[in-house]
Scaffold this motif. Structure first.
Motif, short mmCIF file in Angstrom:
data_model
loop_
_atom_site.label_atom_id
_atom_site.label_comp_id
_atom_site.label_asym_id
_atom_site.label_seq_id
_atom_site.Cartn_x
_atom_site.Cartn_y
_atom_site.Cartn_z
N SER A 79 -0.12 -10.35 5.23
CA SER A 79 0.35 -11.61 4.92
C SER A 79 1.66 -11.40 4.30
O SER A 79 2.70 -12.13 4.52
CB SER A 79 -0.31 -12.54 4.10
OG SER A 79 -0.57 -12.20 2.76
N VAL A 80 2.26 -10.45 3.53
CA VAL A 80 3.55 -10.49 3.10
C VAL A 80 4.01 -9.44 3.60
O VAL A 80 5.64 -8.98 2.86
CB VAL A 80 3.39 -10.19 1.36
CG1 VAL A 80 2.62 -11.35 0.91
CG2 VAL A 80 2.59 -8.92 1.03
N ARG A 81 3.67 -8.59 4.57
CA ARG A 81 4.53 -7.60 5.13
C ARG A 81 6.06 -7.96 5.59
O ARG A 81 6.89 -7.28 5.87
CB ARG A 81 3.73 -6.82 6.19
CG ARG A 81 4.29 -5.63 6.67
CD ARG A 81 3.34 -4.76 7.60
NE ARG A 81 2.08 -4.41 6.80
CZ ARG A 81 1.19 -4.21 7.25
NH1 ARG A 81 0.53 -4.81 8.65
NH2 ARG A 81 -0.10 -3.88 6.49
N ILE A 82 5.89 -9.38 6.28
CA ILE A 82 6.91 -9.72 6.77
C ILE A 82 8.04 -9.85 5.75
O ILE A 82 9.41 -10.10 6.09
CB ILE A 82 6.76 -11.11 7.62
CG1 ILE A 82 8.09 -11.31 8.54
CG2 ILE A 82 6.60 -12.24 6.44
CD1 ILE A 82 7.63 -12.60 9.38
N LEU A 83 7.56 -10.05 4.64
CA LEU A 83 8.75 -10.29 3.52
C LEU A 83 9.47 -8.96 3.12
O LEU A 83 10.38 -8.83 2.32
CB LEU A 83 8.20 -10.76 2.21
CG LEU A 83 7.54 -12.03 2.31
CD1 LEU A 83 6.90 -12.28 1.14
CD2 LEU A 83 8.45 -13.16 2.74
N PHE A 84 8.85 -7.55 3.46
CA PHE A 84 9.51 -6.50 3.06
C PHE A 84 10.79 -6.07 4.09
O PHE A 84 10.54 -6.55 5.12
CB PHE A 84 8.28 -5.26 3.14
CG PHE A 84 7.11 -5.66 2.36
CD1 PHE A 84 7.35 -6.08 1.14
CD2 PHE A 84 6.02 -4.99 2.88
CE1 PHE A 84 6.35 -6.04 0.12
CE2 PHE A 84 4.76 -5.23 1.95
CZ PHE A 84 5.13 -5.69 0.63
#
Length: 69
Positions: free
Chosen positions: A38-43
């Motif tokens: 769910s937070v991979r797009i923020l990397f």
């Protein structure tokens, strides 16, 4: 001497219980990672080698200009 055999049997039983619990947890998805996707797009994406080389040359030229001034 008989105490050693009893302790070995108890140890094997305890180890078997923990092995069974671990296998059960893995099969039921207890170790699946539900947070990272769910937070991979923020990397940030890794920089390709062409972009990396151009960034490095720009950084060097900017440093030279700042040193000269």
């Amino acid at each position: 001497m008989s105490v050693v055999f009893v302790l070995i049997i108890i140890g094997i039983l305890v180890a078997s219980v923990f092995l069974f619990a671990f296998i059960w947890a893995v099969r039921n998805g207890q170790f699946d990672d539900s947070y990272t996707p769910s937070v991979r797009i923020l990397f940030d994406d890794p920089v390709s080698s062409k972009e990396n080389q151009s960034d490095l040359t720009e950084d060097k030229s900017q440093k030279k200009q700042s040193i000269k001034s």
